[in-house]
Structure formats: structure tokens, C-alpha cells
Design a protein around this motif. Structure first.
Motif, PDB file in Angstrom:
ATOM      1  N   MET A 837       0.853  -1.246  -0.070  1.00 52.65           N
ATOM      2  CA  MET A 837       0.089   0.043   0.020  1.00 52.65           C
ATOM      3  C   MET A 837       0.835   1.223   0.169  1.00 52.65           C
ATOM      4  O   MET A 837       0.388   2.190  -0.034  1.00 52.65           O
ATOM      5  N   LEU A 838       2.125   0.994  -0.056  1.00 52.34           N
ATOM      6  CA  LEU A 838       3.030   2.270  -0.006  1.00 52.34           C
ATOM      7  C   LEU A 838       3.731   2.634  -1.327  1.00 52.34           C
ATOM      8  O   LEU A 838       4.077   1.798  -1.939  1.00 52.34           O
ATOM      9  N   PRO A 839       3.463   4.002  -1.912  1.00 58.11           N
ATOM     10  CA  PRO A 839       4.178   4.282  -2.866  1.00 58.11           C
ATOM     11  C   PRO A 839       5.644   4.408  -2.847  1.00 58.11           C
ATOM     12  O   PRO A 839       6.109   4.790  -1.626  1.00 58.11           O
ATOM     13  N   PHE A 859      -4.941   1.856  -6.769  1.00 63.07           N
ATOM     14  CA  PHE A 859      -5.460   3.257  -6.851  1.00 63.07           C
ATOM     15  C   PHE A 859      -7.036   3.517  -6.986  1.00 63.07           C
ATOM     16  O   PHE A 859      -7.606   4.134  -6.320  1.00 63.07           O
ATOM     17  N   ARG A 860      -7.409   2.727  -7.971  1.00 61.50           N
ATOM     18  CA  ARG A 860      -8.956   2.545  -8.282  1.00 61.50           C
ATOM     19  C   ARG A 860      -9.665   2.124  -7.061  1.00 61.50           C
ATOM     20  O   ARG A 860     -10.799   2.665  -6.629  1.00 61.50           O
ATOM     21  N   LYS A 861      -9.232   1.172  -6.404  1.00 63.19           N
ATOM     22  CA  LYS A 861      -9.778   0.682  -5.335  1.00 63.19           C
ATOM     23  C   LYS A 861      -9.702   1.787  -4.212  1.00 63.19           C
ATOM     24  O   LYS A 861     -10.627   1.827  -3.653  1.00 63.19           O
ATOM     25  N   LEU A 862      -8.524   2.462  -3.990  1.00 60.71           N
ATOM     26  CA  LEU A 862      -8.823   3.488  -2.926  1.00 60.71           C
ATOM     27  C   LEU A 862      -9.642   4.741  -3.322  1.00 60.71           C
ATOM     28  O   LEU A 862     -10.331   5.271  -2.556  1.00 60.71           O
ATOM     29  N   LEU A 863      -9.827   4.936  -4.561  1.00 55.54           N
ATOM     30  CA  LEU A 863     -10.652   5.960  -5.188  1.00 55.54           C
ATOM     31  C   LEU A 863     -12.181   5.629  -4.754  1.00 55.54           C
ATOM     32  O   LEU A 863     -12.976   6.425  -4.266  1.00 55.54           O
ATOM     33  N   LYS A 864     -12.666   4.323  -5.058  1.00 49.98           N
ATOM     34  CA  LYS A 864     -14.066   4.032  -4.833  1.00 49.98           C
ATOM     35  C   LYS A 864     -14.109   3.848  -3.483  1.00 49.98           C
ATOM     36  O   LYS A 864     -15.220   4.302  -2.929  1.00 49.98           O
ATOM     37  N   THR A 865     -13.321   3.568  -2.671  1.00 52.61           N
ATOM     38  CA  THR A 865     -13.124   3.487  -1.063  1.00 52.61           C
ATOM     39  C   THR A 865     -13.549   4.987  -0.777  1.00 52.61           C
ATOM     40  O   THR A 865     -14.417   5.154   0.189  1.00 52.61           O
ATOM     41  N   ALA A 866     -12.700   5.917  -1.247  1.00 49.86           N
ATOM     42  CA  ALA A 866     -12.924   7.215  -0.819  1.00 49.86           C
ATOM     43  C   ALA A 866     -14.240   7.874  -1.172  1.00 49.86           C
ATOM     44  O   ALA A 866     -14.835   8.435  -0.118  1.00 49.86           O
ATOM     45  N   GLU A 867     -14.899   7.428  -2.360  1.00 50.32           N
ATOM     46  CA  GLU A 867     -16.241   7.977  -2.719  1.00 50.32           C
ATOM     47  C   GLU A 867     -17.277   7.397  -1.966  1.00 50.32           C
ATOM     48  O   GLU A 867     -18.046   8.014  -1.660  1.00 50.32           O
ATOM     49  N   ARG A 868     -16.973   6.217  -1.650  1.00 53.15           N
ATOM     50  CA  ARG A 868     -18.311   5.491  -0.645  1.00 53.15           C
ATOM     51  C   ARG A 868     -18.287   6.035   0.947  1.00 53.15           C
ATOM     52  O   ARG A 868     -18.907   6.340   1.315  1.00 53.15           O
ATOM     53  N   LYS A 869     -16.748   6.231   1.229  1.00 51.37           N
ATOM     54  CA  LYS A 869     -16.662   6.699   2.736  1.00 51.37           C
ATOM     55  C   LYS A 869     -16.738   8.031   3.026  1.00 51.37           C
ATOM     56  O   LYS A 869     -17.089   8.348   4.140  1.00 51.37           O
ATOM     57  N   VAL A 877      -1.746   8.357   1.200  1.00 49.39           N
ATOM     58  CA  VAL A 877      -0.680   7.255   0.593  1.00 49.39           C
ATOM     59  C   VAL A 877       0.028   8.198  -0.494  1.00 49.39           C
ATOM     60  O   VAL A 877       1.153   7.754  -1.063  1.00 49.39           O
ATOM     61  N   LEU A 878      -0.530   9.265  -0.843  1.00 51.87           N
ATOM     62  CA  LEU A 878       0.364  10.188  -2.029  1.00 51.87           C
ATOM     63  C   LEU A 878       0.592  11.588  -1.511  1.00 51.87           C
ATOM     64  O   LEU A 878      -0.188  12.348  -0.751  1.00 51.87           O
ATOM     65  N   ASP A 879       1.626  12.242  -1.736  1.00 51.04           N
ATOM     66  CA  ASP A 879       2.001  13.385  -1.389  1.00 51.04           C
ATOM     67  C   ASP A 879       2.359  14.239  -2.568  1.00 51.04           C
ATOM     68  O   ASP A 879       3.110  13.883  -3.632  1.00 51.04           O
ATOM     69  N   HIS A 880       1.413  15.195  -2.879  1.00 55.94           N
ATOM     70  CA  HIS A 880       1.331  16.011  -4.212  1.00 55.94           C
ATOM     71  C   HIS A 880       2.679  16.588  -4.308  1.00 55.94           C
ATOM     72  O   HIS A 880       3.097  16.969  -5.568  1.00 55.94           O
ATOM     73  N   ARG A 881       3.500  16.883  -3.450  1.00 58.58           N
ATOM     74  CA  ARG A 881       4.720  17.536  -3.472  1.00 58.58           C
ATOM     75  C   ARG A 881       5.779  16.748  -4.353  1.00 58.58           C
ATOM     76  O   ARG A 881       6.984  17.221  -4.467  1.00 58.58           O
ATOM     77  N   GLU A 882       5.408  15.305  -4.455  1.00 56.56           N
ATOM     78  CA  GLU A 882       6.373  14.609  -5.177  1.00 56.56           C
ATOM     79  C   GLU A 882       6.084  14.364  -6.651  1.00 56.56           C
ATOM     80  O   GLU A 882       6.481  13.699  -7.160  1.00 56.56           O
ATOM     81  N   ALA A 910       3.684   6.760 -10.883  1.00 59.95           N
ATOM     82  CA  ALA A 910       2.125   7.187 -10.516  1.00 59.95           C
ATOM     83  C   ALA A 910       2.099   8.465 -11.538  1.00 59.95           C
ATOM     84  O   ALA A 910       2.811   9.218 -11.563  1.00 59.95           O
ATOM     85  N   ARG A 911       0.793   8.324 -12.258  1.00 60.09           N
ATOM     86  CA  ARG A 911       0.446   9.603 -13.076  1.00 60.09           C
ATOM     87  C   ARG A 911      -1.025  10.041 -12.607  1.00 60.09           C
ATOM     88  O   ARG A 911      -1.840   9.003 -12.202  1.00 60.09           O
ATOM     89  N   LEU A 912      -1.149  11.275 -12.454  1.00 62.74           N
ATOM     90  CA  LEU A 912      -2.433  11.613 -11.844  1.00 62.74           C
ATOM     91  C   LEU A 912      -3.157  13.013 -13.096  1.00 62.74           C
ATOM     92  O   LEU A 912      -2.206  13.547 -13.570  1.00 62.74           O
ATOM     93  N   CYS A 913      -4.359  12.798 -13.079  1.00 63.10           N
ATOM     94  CA  CYS A 913      -4.894  13.909 -13.698  1.00 63.10           C
ATOM     95  C   CYS A 913      -5.207  15.118 -12.948  1.00 63.10           C
ATOM     96  O   CYS A 913      -4.900  15.278 -11.915  1.00 63.10           O
ATOM     97  N   GLU A 914      -5.633  16.094 -13.727  1.00 61.29           N
ATOM     98  CA  GLU A 914      -5.838  17.664 -12.945  1.00 61.29           C
ATOM     99  C   GLU A 914      -6.894  17.348 -11.924  1.00 61.29           C
ATOM    100  O   GLU A 914      -6.612  17.606 -10.850  1.00 61.29           O
TER     101      GLU A 914
END
Length: 931
Positions: A837-839, A859-869, A877-882, A910-914
Motif C-alpha cells: 500500500m506504500l508508493p 489506486f482505483r480501489k482506494l478511489l472507490k473506497t474514498a467516494e463511498r466513505k 498514501v500520496l504526497d502531491h509535492r512529489e 504514478a500519473r494523476l489527472c488534474e
């Protein structure tokens, strides 16, 4: 009666008639006075009309075309009436005597008669001054005097008329009848004699009366401008500035009473008080006409308006010499200027003094004071250090004083931090509790080296001037003259070497105030909230009496008493070797030197001494530079003058990599309301204070008012949008602020465009984002090669407060829910036990470099958990400064697998959208307490 009045007032020309009713205004322009009289008579028959008026002065003939010889009923908003600019020439000087009574009602017979008598008195006095005979009239409720004049309609004429009315008001108005001073404008309308005045209901006690002309002079003689000027200049409008009067500090009202000079009336005048005397002390030929004025500065002007007494010339020195001998006056002045010595504080307990001396000679006084502070107030170490240094500055001979402004969101502990530190100050050197912006004027026992705490009060302009004077003249006593609620002159004396602590939600709006203060932010992060809550729980669990005073507090007070026993000169032998990378604000380097001196003063018994002073060493520089770095980075905006929310907004814009943004996009990233975000950018005004926003403070932000076209259900919709532009390079140069270091090589390395040489004793005051940008981000760009959107620069190796904090404190530990209560291991503490679970964290020492990366399915599992919770868990688990923003095609987002990826992590895995990156930044802001 109407025709006779028109004949007396006008010899021709155009006149506007205006009738005022409860719900409408009627108006017409006439050069035919027969038609005017007929229309006025018809209007007067309408009971809804309260009064009918005409313009007195000569009107531009072109206005006849507005409503030529007719009255338009119920004017609309587009129907113009006569303005001052429409007057061609002034023909009358109007004087209106109005009896004092409740508004909206007619006068009684007694009140009406008093106004007529007062008009006779004024006419008689003006006749003595060389004025011609006036038209005398009954207004229906009061009395009128109309003097013929011939003046241009300009500013000089307006000032003359205004001055005459002010003089008559000062000399003849009282509690029964007043002179209306508002009748100075050229387009003033006047009661049309022969019509009825209807104010309120018509009752036997307060009847409606018809206005009428009482007398008209046989010949209309114009009053010359010289005569008018003589009356207008009769009373002084400015305080006398002669040396003999500048030191006058007496209470004029008390002085007149003490010497038996009866006062007929008194009233406010030019910010001071005008006393009209019952009898003239300068002559026995008359009784009335004498007056005395005390201005806000305390200066006094006295005279008499009768020509035989000088016609208003200054006679106060003569009057004072007559009633108060010079010897007695000198004694009074000596009593006023030499305050009584302050009472000596009681001797401290010998045991406390022994412990205090032991700490001062062999211990760490700063650590002892801060530890005592933190037992009562959790965290905010930098705030406490600034307050301690402020107190120490009172005992340094060669300092301009250090004052502190503590800002932060409401309810986050600003007041508690200041009051906790105030408990360490001996009681004789502090005001009990907090003070309002007026309470300072009522403290007569202030002593040198007092601490003033202003807690969440709006600094009035008056008090800001006091504060600026007190901080600019730290070593000298200042005096401020004001007026008490009963209109008496009051002198506010601020002793020397007082320090000011301001605890406010936002910093004061006056830059001159802020430039003289250490500006520090309270810690209002979520981690701090957790620490405070934990401390509260510990206190509530105590079984003993938790209200007892900390046993170290008396020792702290003795420490300060010992330090206040003597003021010392502090020398900085290495001052020429201290360098700054930015010196645009000239007060900031001085503040660093003062911090060095104050730290040395705290350790005065451990420093090398010389005759009358001590020498600061390198330890003092290190401690001062650390505080200086903190208030220019994580804990304050000393160099940039940004508030915490503004600094967070700038970091967010830079972190998002935006070149353009709107209020809405910044709002989404900050997690604030639209109004809060708008105020951060544009500033705002509140309670008479103006607070600047980023557009004014930061040169990297500019603004465009644009029009955007959008497609809405097949239709093109155009709307206005505020578009903000961000210049990254300008922000890099501006936000890095500067650095401080000691250069033993002796080279002059002060500069505004970059850091000094790499040294172990260099302290960075760069903005938090800027430090990250100049190391991690630039290193990443170097690895990325030419495909990135910015060129790399040399890596900086400065000691950054923000970097230190990031290495020693994990930003999420106090936010995460208990590990047992999190589903799926998204909690950071669960993640630490699960390598999957650590990047990968690259060179970050807080994370093992051997940890495998997160795959897209996780990542997608975390996103779905986030939207549900509910709250997003990605920041755990992610630091935007990296991550670095790129322009290359990275494919889809690793998290949502939908948006186009525009940000890439340091290891490229790791790649992120806006949208997903924005969620990281928003959660990061929420953890830091941005609100």
C-alpha cells in the motif's frame, strides 16, 4: 402675499418652485411670476404638500425648458431639479434660525417667539459689523434673515457663506435656538413666503403657520465681500501654533470655572470646544461677544467679536496673565510634565530569585520560559519565541523594540497564547486583561516597559496613529491629545519602551503598522487541533486541583524583573559578516539584528561583557536566524506580508502548475467558499479597515476581466469571468524572500537575486513551495530531461525551516482515523504495515526506498473506497509535492483511469489527472487548517 414675496426676492430671471410632499415632489421653472404665484397657490391648497420652496440664487435661464411656466406633479427619477452647477450667481446670504424641538413637528408659540428674538439679536449685531438691512421673515416655525450679496458661484464664495454661518452658529446658537449651518450651497431652496408650513399634525399646541415677510428694506444694498470675509474669519479654524501657546495643556472648562468666568453656552468647534462667555472680561462697555476655544491639541484661543475688543484677535495670553500669575502657571506646568514615580514592586521571594539567577547564569533562560509556556499552551513555539524576544527588547539599550502581531483563524488560540505569555510578565509591567481601542486613554498609571495586548479589536485610525508613533519612537515617551466623551481635552501619555501585542484574525490593514512588527501565524492545522484536544483530555483526567498556578510562573516573573533592572548595550561583533539575499524591506534586517540582541540579553550573564554592555555570540545568531526563518516561512509572512490563507493560496497555485486560473478553480483546490477565495485574491474592507489581497501584495498575480462563450443546450452563452494569471518565475524571485548567513570570507554577498554561499550556518526564509520547487522538483526535471516544461536550475542546499519540518513531522499522523476503523487499509498507519500500500518515495528518508509502487488497480480501489466513505483517502498514501506537471502525453490517470494524466511522480510510476491531483492539494490544505 406670494406675489409680494416674489417681488421682494426677485427682479426677474428664472426661478424653480418645488413642493415637497410625503410621497412625491412637484417642480416647475418660471420666468412668469404671475403664473408662478397661481401654481404655488394651487399647490398650497393640497394638504399633502408639507412645504413650498423656491431657489434663491440666479438660475441658468436654459433650465426654463425643463418645465416652462408649469409644475410637473410627482417627479420621476429622470426629472432633474436645480443643482449647484446650475446657479449662475449668488444673490442672497440666507440665515435660518430654527428652534430646538423634536423632528417632524411644528414649533410652539414660545419656541417660535424665541427664534424671532434671536433673529433680531443677530440682525442688530451684524448691523454693528457694517452689514446692510436684511429682509426679515417668519418661516412658519422659526425666523429668516436674507442679506443681499453679489458673488460668483465658486468655491471661494461657498467658503465665505459657510464661514459666516459657522461664526453665527458658534456665537448665537444655544440649547433653545440654532443657526442652520447647512444653508451654504448655491442651489439651496428657500421657503416661499405666503405658503403654509406643515410639519406634523396641526394641533393647538403646535399649529401650522403661514410663512410671511415681516420687513423689507426700502433700498436693497449689497453686503460687500470684505464685510462677509470679516465675519467668516472672526473665529479661528486652526489651533494657534505660537510657542507661547503650543505647551498649553490645561482643561479650559475647569480653568474658566476656577477663575469665576461664567459660560453662557458651549459647543463642539473644529474638533475642540467653544465656550461663549456670559460677560466680556476684556471690556466693561458691553457684556456679550467674548469667547474661548480649546482645540484638540490643547491649544487655547480667546477673544471678543466686538470691534472695541479687537474684533476676534487672539487675547488668551492676556486673559491668562490677568487671572493666573506666571509663577503659579510655571508650578502647574512642572506638575503636569513630571509624572510621579511609579510605585516599586514588592520584593520577590528569595528562593524564586535564587532559582531565577541560577537559570540566567548557568541554564537556558529561553528554554525555561518556553517550557513554562508550553505546559499551559500546546504548540505555537514560534509565537512564544517572538513574544519572549519582544519582552527582552525592553532591556536592550540599542534597539528599536520588537512588537508582535499574531494572526490566525478564530478560535485557534491567538488570545490564549498571548495571555499565557503575559502571565510570565510581572504584574506591574502589564495591563490587567486585554484592552479595547479606547481603554488606553484612561490608564493614568502606565509605566515604562509595559506590555499592551490588543485582543481581536479593530484598530481605529486614532489608535493606529498612536501605535505607529509608539513603535517608531520606542525609546522615547510620546503624547497623544484626544477628546474625552464629555468633550474635554485628554492627553494620552505612552511611556517609553512599551511593546505591543496584537492578536487578530487578520493582520492590520496599515502597512506602516505591520512593517514595525514581527508577524507570526498561529498554528491552526488539524494536527494542532488534535494536540490541543489531547491536552484538554489530560487536564480533565487530573484528580488534583488543576487551577493552581504553575510553580515556575513566579520564577519566570523574577527572571524578567532581574533582566529589567538594567538596560544594556548589545554589540554584534560579526554584524558585518551577516548577509541577506533580499533587503527590499529595510526594517527586516534590523529585526534580525534586534532578535540577535534580544537572545544575547536573555543570556546576559553568560556573554562576554564590556563597559555598559555585552557581546552577542554565534549562538545568538543561530537562535535569531531560526526565528527569522520561521516567521518568513512556515510560521509567518514577515517578508511577503501574506496571511496564512494567502500563502496557502500561492502555494496551491504554484503546486497545481497553473498559468491561468479562476476564483472557482482556486476555490476547489483550497476547499474554501467562493467569497473567502475572492477575498483572498481581491482583499476586502471591514469596520473601516481595508485589507489588501494577493492582487496588491504579490507581483506574480495579475488579473483580466474576460468574456467566455459556452455552449448551453445548443445556444452560445456569453458570460464575464475573472481570469487570474500566474507568473511562475516572478513568484520564484519574489517568494524566495531572502536568506541570512554568516560569511567569514568577508565578501559582500548581499543580493536580491539568489542565495549566498553554501554554509552550515545559512538559514533559508524561502516560501514553503519555493524550497520544495528548488530541490525535489528541479532535481526531477533534471532527470526528466528536455521533455519537461521548465528548465532546471542549480540545486540549492540551504537549511530550510519548511524542509526541516517536513523531515521531522509527518503531516498526516494526527489526521488519520484509528487503524482498526478503516476499511481496506487506506489509513496511513495500516499502510505502513502493508508494503503493497506504500508508493515509492524516492529519496524521502521518511519512507523505505525499497517499497514497491502502487498499481492502478489499487489506486482505483482506494478511489472507490474514498467516494463511498466520504473524505478522500488519497492524501494518506500520496504526497502531491512529489509530483511534477508535464506537457508530454502520459496516458490515463493511474487513479481514476479516466482523465488525461498531466502530473507524474518523482519515480515516474504514478500519473494523476488534474482532478485527482486537485483532490490531493485540497486535502493537504484542509489538514493545515486553511479556512
Amino acid at each position: 402675499m406670494i406675489k409680494e414675496a416674489l417681488a421682494a426676492l426677485f427682479s426677474g430671471g428664472v426661478v424653480e418652485v418645488r413642493a415637497l410632499g410625503d410621497y412625491a415632489t412637484h417642480s416647475g421653472y418660471f420666468d412668469d411670476f404671475t403664473k408662478l404665484a397661481a401654481c404655488a397657490e394651487a399647490l398650497d391648497a393640497d394638504p399633502e404638500v408639507r412645504g413650498i420652496y423656491v431657489t434663491l440664487n440666479e438660475v441658468d435661464p436654459a433650465l426654463l425648458a425643463r418645465r416652462a411656466n408649469r409644475v410637473k406633479m410627482r417627479l420621476s427619477r429622470s426629472d432633474a431639479t436645480t443643482s449647484d452647477a446650475d446657479i449662475v450667481r449668488r444673490r442672497w446670504l440666507p440665515i435660518d434660525l430654527d428652534p430646538v424641538r423634536p423632528s417632524g413637528v411644528s414649533s410652539t408659540e414660545e419656541e417660535h417667539a424665541a427664534a424671532l428674538r434671536r433673529a433680531d439679536a443677530i440682525a442688530l449685531w451684524l448691523d454693528e459689523q457694517g452689514f446692510s438691512k436684511p429682509i426679515r421673515a417668519d418661516s412658519g416655525n422659526g425666523a429668516h434673515l436674507l442679506y443681499a450679496i453679489d458673488l460668483a458661484n465658486d468655491d471661494d464664495a461657498t467658503a465665505l457663506v459657510k464661514g459666516v454661518l459657522a461664526t453665527l452658529d458658534a456665537l448665537f446658537s444655544d440649547d433653545a435656538v440654532t443657526v442652520d449651518t447647512a444653508n451654504f450651497n448655491a442651489a439651496r431652496i428657500w421657503k416661499l413666503y405666503g405658503t403654509c408650513s406643515r410639519k406634523g399634525d396641526n394641533t393647538p399646541e403646535r399649529p401650522h403657520r403661514r410663512a410671511k415677510v415681516l420687513s423689507v428694506p426700502e433700498e436693497r444694498t449689497v453686503v460687500t465681500a470684505e464685510r462677509i470675509q470679516a465675519i467668516a474669519a472672526l473665529l479661528p479654524t486652526e489651533a494657534p501654533v505660537t510657542p507661547a501657546l503650543a505647551g498649553s495643556k490645561i482643561d479650559l472648562a475647569a480653568w474658566l470655572s476656577e477663575h469665576g468666568l461664567a459660560v453662557r453656552s458651549k459647543r463642539p468647534w473644529q474638533g475642540g470646544t467653544l465656550h461663549v462667555l456670559e460677560d466680556c472680561p476684556f471690556s466693561t462697555a458691553h457684556h456679550d461677544g467674548a469667547f474661548a476655544v480649546q482645540f484638540p491639541s490643547g491649544a487655547v484661543y480667546a477673544g471678543c467679536h466686538h470691534a472695541s475688543c479687537g474684533g476676534g484677535v487672539q487675547r488668551w495670553p492676556e486673559l491668562r496673565d490677568r487671572y493666573e500669575p506666571r509663577e503659579k502657571r510655571a508650578q502647574r506646568r512642572r506638575r503636569e510634565e513630571v509624572p510621579p514615580p511609579p510605585p516599586k514592586p514588592p520584593a520577590p521571594d528569595p528562593a524564586y530569585r535564587e532559582k531565577a539567577l541560577d537559570i540566567l547564569t548557568r541554564g537556558d533562560p529561553l528554554a525555561f520560559l518556553l517550557d513554562a509556556f508550553n505546559r499551559e499552551h500546546v504548540g505555537d513555539r514560534t509565537v512564544a519565541e517572538c513574544l519572549v524576544m519582544s519582552l527582552a527588547s525592553q532591556s536592550v539599550e540599542n534597539t528599536n523594540g520588537l512588537h508582535v502581531s499574531v494572526s490566525g483563524n478564530s478560535g485557534k488560540g491567538k488570545s490564549h497564547a498571548c495571555t499565557t505569555m503575559l502571565q510570565q510578565v510581572p504584574e506591574a509591567y502589564r495591563l490587567a486583561g486585554t484592552v479595547s481601542n479606547k481603554a488606553l486613554y484612561y490608564h493614568d498609571d502606565l509605566r515604562p516597559s509595559t506590555v499592551f495586548l490588543f485582543d481581536d479589536v479593530t484598530l481605529s485610525e486614532d489608535l493606529q496613529e498612536v501605535l505607529k508613533a509608539a513603535t517608531a519612537n520606542f525609546r522615547e515617551r510620546i503624547e497623544h491629545h484626544t477628546v474625552s466623551p464629555d468633550r474635554k481635552i485628554q492627553v494620552c501619555r505612552i511611556p517609553e519602551r512599551c511593546v505591543w501585542w496584537l492578536a487578530r484574525v487578520e493582520d492590520p490593514g496599515d502597512d506602516q503598522v505591520m512593517n514595525r512588527m514581527l508577524t507570526v501565524w498561529i498554528d491552526d492545522s488539524a494536527e494542532q487541533d488534535e494536540r490541543v484536544l489531547r491536552h484538554m483530555k489530560e487536564q480533565e483526567a487530573w484528580e488534583d486541583d488543576g487551577d493552581d498556578e504553575d510553580p515556575d510562573l513566579p520564577v519566570c516573573r523574577v527572571v524578567w524583573e532581574v533582566l529589567k533592572e538594567e538596560r544594556l548595550h548589545v554589540s554584534i561583533p560579526y554584524a558585518e559578516k551577516v548577509h541577506f539575499s533580499a533587503t527590499t524591506n529595510r526594517r527586516n534586517p534590523g529585526m534580525l539584528f534586534d532578535l540577535i540582541k534580544c537572545h544575547a540579553l536573555l543570556h546576559r550573564f553568560q556573554r562576554e561583557a564590556y563597559d555598559g554592555g555585552i557581546r552577542a555570540n554565534r549562538d545568538d545568531f543561530a537562535a535569531a536566524a531560526r526565528i527569522y526563518a520561521a516567521i518568513n516561512g512556515e510560521s509567518g509572512g514577515q517578508e511577503t506580508k501574506l496571511t496564512k490563507n494567502e500563502a496557502a493560496a500561492m502555494e496551491t497555485v504554484a503546486a497545481m502548475g497553473w498559468e491561468q486560473f479562476t476564483v472557482k478553480t482556486l476555490q476547489d483546490a483550497l476547499g474554501l467558499s467562493y467569497q473567502q477565495t475572492y477575498r483572498i485574491l481581491h482583499g476586502y474592507a471591514s469596520r473601516g479597515m481595508t485589507y489588501s489581497g494577493l492582487l496588491e501584495k504579490c507581483p506574480a498575480i495579475s488579473y483580466l476581466d474576460t468574456t467566455v462563450t459556452e455552449d448551453c443546450e445548443g445556444y452560445a452563452v456569453r458570460r464575464r469571468e475573472h481570469l487570474f494569471l500566474f507568473d511562475r518565475e516572478t513568484y520564484r524571485r519574489w517568494a524566495r524572500g531572502g536568506e541570512v548567513w554568516i560569511d567569514d570570507s568577508g565578501g559582500d554577498t548581499d543580493r536580491d537575486d539568489g542565495p549566498g554561499p553554501d554554509r552550515d550556518d545559512t538559514f533559508s526564509i524561502s516560501a514553503r513551495f519555493q524550497q520544495n520547487f528548488s530541490t525535489c522538483r528541479e532535481d526531477q526535471r533534471t532527470r526528466d530531461g528536455p521533455e519537461t516544461d521548465s528548465t532546471s536550475t542549480d540545486r540549492e542546499t540551504r537549511l530550510s525551516l519548511s524542509t526541516t519540518l517536513q523531515q521531522n513531522t509527518h503531516p498526516h499522523s494526527a489526521l488519520s482515523p484509528p487503524a482498526s476503523g478503516c476499511a481496506g487499509g487506506c489509513d496511513i498507519r495500516n499502510a505502513e504495515n502493508d508494503p503493497a500500500m506504500l508508493p515509492h518515495r524516492g529519496d524521502n528518508p521518511d519512507r523505505p526506498s525499497s517499497t514497491p509502487p502502487l498499481n492502478s488497480s489499487t489506486f482505483r480501489k482506494l478511489l472507490k473506497t474514498a467516494e463511498r466513505k466520504g473524505p478522500t483517502t488519497l492524501p494518506g498514501v500520496l504526497d502531491h509535492r512529489e509530483f511534477t506537471r508535464t506537457k508530454t502525453d502520459l496516458g490515463r490517470c493511474s487513479v481514476c483511469d479516466e482523465g488525461r494524466a498531466v502530473y507524474r511522480s518523482g519515480d515516474g510510476r504514478a500519473r494523476l489527472c488534474e482532478r485527482c491531483y486537485g483532490r490531493l492539494v485540497q486535502a493537504w490544505n484542509e489538514r493545515r487548517g486553511i479556512a
